[in-house]
Design a protein around this motif. Structure first.
Motif, short mmCIF file in Angstrom:
data_model
loop_
_atom_site.label_atom_id
_atom_site.label_comp_id
_atom_site.label_asym_id
_atom_site.label_seq_id
_atom_site.Cartn_x
_atom_site.Cartn_y
_atom_site.Cartn_z
N LYS A 1 -13.40 3.78 -4.89
CA LYS A 1 -13.34 4.04 -6.33
C LYS A 1 -11.88 4.01 -6.80
CE LYS A 1 -14.66 7.35 -9.83
NZ LYS A 1 -15.01 8.72 -10.12
N PRO A 2 -11.59 3.30 -7.90
CA PRO A 2 -10.22 3.29 -8.42
C PRO A 2 -9.72 4.71 -8.69
CG PRO A 2 -11.53 1.64 -9.54
CD PRO A 2 -12.49 2.47 -8.71
N ASN A 3 -8.49 4.97 -8.33
CA ASN A 3 -7.89 6.27 -8.58
C ASN A 3 -7.00 6.16 -9.81
OD1 ASN A 3 -7.15 9.04 -7.96
ND2 ASN A 3 -5.16 8.19 -7.44
N ILE A 4 -7.36 6.88 -10.86
CA ILE A 4 -6.61 6.89 -12.10
C ILE A 4 -6.08 8.30 -12.31
CG2 ILE A 4 -6.67 6.50 -14.59
CD1 ILE A 4 -9.17 4.73 -14.08
N ASP B 1 1.95 9.63 -18.64
CA ASP B 1 2.40 8.97 -17.43
C ASP B 1 1.16 8.70 -16.57
OD1 ASP B 1 3.26 9.05 -14.47
OD2 ASP B 1 5.19 8.92 -15.52
N CYS B 2 0.95 7.44 -16.21
CA CYS B 2 -0.22 7.07 -15.42
C CYS B 2 0.16 6.39 -14.12
CB CYS B 2 -1.11 6.09 -16.20
SG CYS B 2 -1.97 6.80 -17.60
N GLY B 3 -0.58 6.70 -13.11
CA GLY B 3 -0.51 6.00 -11.84
C GLY B 3 -1.93 5.61 -11.48
N ILE B 4 -2.14 4.34 -11.20
CA ILE B 4 -3.49 3.88 -10.88
C ILE B 4 -3.41 3.01 -9.63
CG2 ILE B 4 -3.24 2.01 -12.56
CD1 ILE B 4 -6.31 2.08 -12.91
N CYS B 5 -4.38 3.19 -8.77
CA CYS B 5 -4.48 2.31 -7.60
C CYS B 5 -5.95 1.92 -7.45
CB CYS B 5 -3.94 2.96 -6.34
SG CYS B 5 -4.56 4.60 -5.96
N PHE B 6 -6.13 0.67 -7.05
CA PHE B 6 -7.48 0.15 -6.94
C PHE B 6 -7.48 -1.09 -6.06
CE2 PHE B 6 -5.34 -1.39 -10.68
CZ PHE B 6 -5.59 -2.75 -10.72
N LYS C 1 2.67 -10.18 -20.18
CA LYS C 1 3.40 -10.78 -19.05
C LYS C 1 2.90 -10.28 -17.70
CE LYS C 1 7.76 -11.59 -21.47
NZ LYS C 1 9.18 -11.17 -21.56
N LEU C 2 2.16 -9.18 -17.70
CA LEU C 2 1.66 -8.62 -16.43
C LEU C 2 0.57 -9.52 -15.85
CD1 LEU C 2 1.33 -4.87 -17.44
CD2 LEU C 2 2.96 -5.83 -15.81
N PRO C 3 0.44 -9.51 -14.52
CA PRO C 3 -0.69 -10.23 -13.92
C PRO C 3 -2.01 -9.67 -14.42
CG PRO C 3 0.88 -9.50 -12.24
CD PRO C 3 1.30 -8.87 -13.53
N GLU C 4 -3.02 -10.51 -14.48
CA GLU C 4 -4.31 -10.09 -15.03
C GLU C 4 -4.88 -8.87 -14.31
OE1 GLU C 4 -8.81 -11.77 -15.86
OE2 GLU C 4 -7.26 -13.19 -15.30
N SER C 5 -4.72 -8.80 -12.99
CA SER C 5 -5.26 -7.66 -12.25
C SER C 5 -4.61 -6.35 -12.68
CB SER C 5 -5.09 -7.87 -10.74
OG SER C 5 -3.75 -8.16 -10.44
N HIS C 6 -3.32 -6.36 -12.96
CA HIS C 6 -2.64 -5.15 -13.44
C HIS C 6 -3.09 -4.80 -14.86
CE1 HIS C 6 0.11 -4.28 -10.13
NE2 HIS C 6 0.22 -5.60 -9.99
N ARG C 7 -3.32 -5.81 -15.69
CA ARG C 7 -3.82 -5.55 -17.05
C ARG C 7 -5.20 -4.91 -17.00
NH1 ARG C 7 -1.94 -11.03 -18.27
NH2 ARG C 7 -4.13 -11.62 -18.37
N LYS C 8 -6.04 -5.35 -16.06
CA LYS C 8 -7.38 -4.75 -15.92
C LYS C 8 -7.27 -3.27 -15.54
CE LYS C 8 -9.89 -8.94 -14.65
NZ LYS C 8 -10.62 -9.63 -13.56
N GLY C 9 -6.32 -2.94 -14.67
CA GLY C 9 -6.11 -1.54 -14.30
C GLY C 9 -5.65 -0.70 -15.47
N ILE C 10 -4.74 -1.26 -16.28
CA ILE C 10 -4.27 -0.55 -17.46
C ILE C 10 -5.44 -0.31 -18.41
CG2 ILE C 10 -2.86 -0.77 -19.55
CD1 ILE C 10 -0.80 -2.27 -17.75
#
Length: 165
Positions: free
Chosen positions: A122-125, A105-110, A26-35
């Motif tokens: 660079k994406p921060n994971i 527990d994960c936090g990601i920003c990109f 159900k998540l947007p594709e961009s959020h799935r890519k981050g996961i």
């Protein structure tokens, strides 16, 4: 009696696993890519024994920077499965969640451009076992993500369109 309890545990594990897959879908594709970035990073660690999969989304936000660019933040949990690390094509139907190990527990920003994750910035994971997560780590995670979006002259990714689940 032990067989009944084992059967009940397997049924509950399969249900929670399929529910997590539905939430992921159900998540947007961009959020799935981050996961997927975070899952790949976690599952590539030498010290990780179990295969981890997306379990639950806690918070997500995004800002449209214009011209096809977006900054995204996603806070979510990964949960260990019954599959060993490196299991080929491991997914929710093959690998039931384990309840005897802590979640990560994960936090990601990109940044994305036209739906693709950009290499710059660079994406921060930031992922850590939940029991060891401190408030200082959470603060540093948020500060890093805010700096990423501010560097382009955009508003803070954590202050815009927050969707708590």
């Amino acid at each position: 009696m032990a067989v009944v309890l084992l059967l009940l545990a397997l049924i509950c594990g399969a249900f929670s696993s399929s529910e997590a897959q539905t939430d992921f879908d159900k998540l947007p594709e961009s959020h799935r890519k981050g996961i997927e970035l975070a899952v790949n990073q976690i599952n590539s660690h030498r010290t990780i024994q179990q295969h981890f999969l997306f379990f639950k989304s806690l918070e997500k936000s995004d800002i449209d920077a214009g011209f096809g660019a977006k900054f995204l933040y996603h806070h979510f949990l990964l949960k260990p499965t019954t599959c060993r690390r490196g299991t080929a094509d491991a997914n929710h139907s093959k690998c039931a969640f384990r309840d005897d190990r802590p979640v990560i527990d994960c936090g990601i920003c990109f940044k994305t451009f036209n739906g693709a994750i950009e290499e710059t910035p660079k994406p921060n994971i930031h992922c850590v076992y939940k029991p060891t997560l401190t408030q200082e780590m959470v603060t540093n995670r948020i500060d890093t993500c805010n700096k990423m979006s501010y560097s382009s002259g955009s508003a803070s990714v954590l202050l815009v369109k927050t969707n708590k689940n």
